[in-house]
Design a protein around this motif. Sequence first.
Motif, PDB file in Angstrom:
ATOM      1  N   ILE A 194       0.827  -1.197   0.000  1.00  0.00           N
ATOM      2  CA  ILE A 194       0.000   0.000   0.000  1.00  0.00           C
ATOM      3  C   ILE A 194       0.869   1.257   0.000  1.00  0.00           C
ATOM      4  N   THR A 195       0.471   2.218  -0.803  1.00  0.00           N
ATOM      5  CA  THR A 195       1.196   3.485  -0.861  1.00  0.00           C
ATOM      6  C   THR A 195       0.436   4.590  -0.142  1.00  0.00           C
ATOM      7  N   ALA A 196      -0.764   4.254   0.365  1.00  0.00           N
ATOM      8  CA  ALA A 196      -1.572   5.271   1.044  1.00  0.00           C
ATOM      9  C   ALA A 196      -0.892   5.719   2.326  1.00  0.00           C
ATOM     10  N   HIS A 197      -0.994   7.001   2.613  1.00  0.00           N
ATOM     11  CA  HIS A 197      -0.494   7.538   3.872  1.00  0.00           C
ATOM     12  C   HIS A 197      -1.556   8.462   4.430  1.00  0.00           C
ATOM     13  N   ALA A 198      -1.293   9.058   5.570  1.00  0.00           N
ATOM     14  CA  ALA A 198      -2.350   9.762   6.292  1.00  0.00           C
ATOM     15  C   ALA A 198      -2.961  10.910   5.499  1.00  0.00           C
ATOM     16  N   ASP A 199      -2.176  11.572   4.639  1.00  0.00           N
ATOM     17  CA  ASP A 199      -2.760  12.686   3.901  1.00  0.00           C
ATOM     18  C   ASP A 199      -3.471  12.240   2.629  1.00  0.00           C
ATOM     19  N   ARG A 241     -11.706  11.714   6.060  1.00  0.00           N
ATOM     20  CA  ARG A 241     -10.550  11.945   5.188  1.00  0.00           C
ATOM     21  C   ARG A 241      -9.805  13.208   5.604  1.00  0.00           C
ATOM     22  N   ALA A 242     -10.539  14.219   6.043  1.00  0.00           N
ATOM     23  CA  ALA A 242      -9.896  15.460   6.479  1.00  0.00           C
ATOM     24  C   ALA A 242      -9.191  15.297   7.814  1.00  0.00           C
ATOM     25  N   LEU A 243      -9.707  14.376   8.650  1.00  0.00           N
ATOM     26  CA  LEU A 243      -9.091  14.160   9.954  1.00  0.00           C
ATOM     27  C   LEU A 243      -7.773  13.394   9.847  1.00  0.00           C
TER      28      LEU A 243
END
Length: 259
Positions: free
Chosen positions: A210-215, A249-251
């Motif tokens: 996975i390449t997803a990160h918090a932002d 998503r904003a949090l």
Amino acid sequence: MAARDLLIDHERGRLASPVQADLEGHLQSCPACADEAAASLALSRALEQRLPQHPAPIALKRRLATQWSGGSAPRRRVVSLRRLLIPGLATALLVLGLIAAGVFPWSSGRADPLALLASEAVNDHLRVLERARPLDVESGAIHQVRPWFAGKVDFAPAVSFPGDADFPLRGGTVERFLDRQAAVLVYARRLHTVSLLVFRADGLAGLAGITAHADAPEIRTVRGFHVALWRAGELGYALVSDVDSGELRALAPRFLPAR
């Protein structure tokens, strides 16, 4: 009694507190039993959620009633088919068969291993909410909550967001996430509860590449709950709530380390 003989009662919450604590301690130190517990739990959830439910025939109900009431019918020692299936190769064959039949959620349509992680995150979120006392440590101070996890999980939860006026921190607890422990930090959003699960990412197929990160987290929706998933180094994160997915998503970027 062997640990595997207690797994079903463990899943159903039927064990006495001392036995439950001993079993959970054993599962943390015994990879083999932890694997069996994870397979058993996954199988139970798949069967409960996906298989059709049919009423038992009257003849079967009568036969069971006779056996349970100590009637004249000869009593036989019943060997649990489940206990024969769980160990080793049999479990693998059974799970493969269920996948082929479309029982598991990621087996139908396009494979989505993150769906399993999202479903388990929702289950943990609900288990926390259903407890008589949801939080083991109740505090709005991140510097009190984060150290509480020392010795309760085998990693240091890397969470820097202390909460704010929009998402105040309520406290923390520990939950079982598949075959491992997760640190759970609980925040609030008006009348909603937001759970952040932090867990070791190694060995979880959905997080391997996975390449997803918090932002820019991956978002999944399970049973009306939204789940934001991402990975940071060796740790995986799942942010769960019934708030609007845009709010979630904003949090998520607020959990990025301070730069």
